[in-house]
Design an enzyme around this catalytic site. Structure first.
Site, PDB file in Angstrom:
ATOM      1  N   GLY A   7      17.628  -9.792   5.406  1.00 37.67           N
ATOM      2  CA  GLY A   7      18.068  -8.840   4.391  1.00 37.67           C
ATOM      3  C   GLY A   7      18.827  -7.709   5.047  1.00 37.67           C
ATOM      4  N   LYS A 176       1.294   4.068  -2.683  1.00 41.26           N
ATOM      5  CA  LYS A 176       2.752   3.976  -2.852  1.00 41.26           C
ATOM      6  C   LYS A 176       3.087   3.341  -4.203  1.00 41.26           C
ATOM      7  CE  LYS A 176       7.094   4.161  -1.397  1.00 41.26           C
ATOM      8  NZ  LYS A 176       7.779   3.349  -0.426  1.00 41.26           N
ATOM      9  N   ASN A 180       5.561   4.583  -7.232  1.00 43.25           N
ATOM     10  CA  ASN A 180       6.613   3.723  -7.786  1.00 43.25           C
ATOM     11  C   ASN A 180       6.441   3.480  -9.279  1.00 43.25           C
ATOM     12  OD1 ASN A 180       8.400   3.173  -5.637  1.00 43.25           O
ATOM     13  ND2 ASN A 180       6.911   1.798  -4.711  1.00 43.25           N
TER      14      ASN A 180
END
EC number: 1.1.1.169
Length: 303
Positions: A7, A176, A180
């Site tokens: 990626g 986290k 989000n």
């Protein structure tokens, strides 16, 4: 070390640059095979890194010491499975992406699996990647059998600080995820930078209450107030930023909603917990996605 970065978007180029500068042997791995990948990064201090690096070399992959995966969550499973047979069975795979749920899709992978979450911010500006802000990357074993790879945190600390090893990374991933679940859908729906969310404390608290209830049932101690305070810290620290989900929506790309609020919905259902606000946000983002995906191919492309 010999490292393949799967990626080569904003986060991938950030790691490729940092690894190169520290003298590690690196290659990128692209969805459409090419012999090289261009890395063009502007650092936080304004310095520029512009190189063409090796890409998609199966021999390099077969002798890599680490596979670092910086794809979007929905791209991870297919991509990792396609490379696993070439990668040495002892080579750890480190996933760094928003959201949760990819580990469940990779249960049969034989290589050691590590999960990471980062607060480094990078964004694409035309053909250039801008490293917007430094941060901290937390990494740890994804499954019980995945063992102690804390030496990797020590190596990566010298590459792109800060890097911290956690034996229980899941608690950090849930924290986290709470952030989000708030920032990504709200900014995507309201089309605003992160800082605008300060004006919606009740909405934020409602989401945090639902997330906290699920986290508690998952076996991690937390409270809605703690999550809210953490979310507000992140909003203040990233006030000018455009969230990754809003960037995806603006660019008519598939979002990571299935691995953010969608993952929360799946775990809530497993515990018999109602999460109406997260459900509403999930459905609103899916509706936005479907508007442009219907016009396009109708389906997100594979990784």
């Amino acid at each position: 070390m010999k490292i393949t970065v799967l990626g080569c978007g904003a986060l991938g180029q950030l790691w490729l640059t940092a690894l190169c500068k520290q003298g590690h042997e690196v290659q990128g791995w692209l969805r459409v095979p090419q012999p090289y990948c261009s890395v063009n990064l502007v650092e936080t201090d304004g310095s520029i890194f512009n190189e063409s690096l090796t890409a998609n070399d199966p021999d390099f992959l077969a002798t890599s010491d680490l596979l670092l995966v910086t794809l979007k969550a929905w791209q991870v499973s297919d991509a990792v499975k396609s490379l696993a047979s070439t990668l040495p069975v002892t080579t750890p795979i480190l996933l760094i992406h928003n959201g949760m749920g990819t580990i469940e899709e990779l249960q049969n992978i034989q290589q050691p699996l590590l999960m990471g979450t980062t607060t480094h911010a990078a964004r694409r500006d035309g053909n250039v990647i801008i490293h917007v802000a430094n941060g901290i990357t937390h990494i740890g074993p994804a499954r019980q059998q995945d063992g102690d790879y804390s030496y990797l945190a020590d190596i990566l600390q010298t590459v792109l600080p800060d890097v911290a090893w956690h034996n229980n990374i899941r608690a950090e991933l849930w924290r986290k995820l709470a952030v989000n679940c708030v920032i990504n859908p709200l900014t995507a729906i309201w089309n605003c930078p992160n800082g605008e969310l300060r004006h919606h404390p009740q909405e934020i608290m409602q989401i945090c209450e639902e997330v906290a209830a699920v986290i508690e049932r998952e076996g991690h101690h937390t409270s809605a107030e703690d999550l809210r305070d953490y979310v507000m810290q992140v909003i203040d620290a990233t006030a000018e930023n455009i969230s990754s989900m809003l960037q995806d929506i603006r660019a008519l790309r598939h979002t990571e909603i299935d691995y953010i609020n969608g993952f929360l919905l799946r775990r809530a259902r497993a515990h018999g917990i109602a999460v109406p606000e997260n459900t509403r946000l999930f459905e609103m983002v899916k509706r936005k996605e479907s508007e442009y995906e219907r016009i396009g191919t109708g389906l997100p492309r594979p990784w």
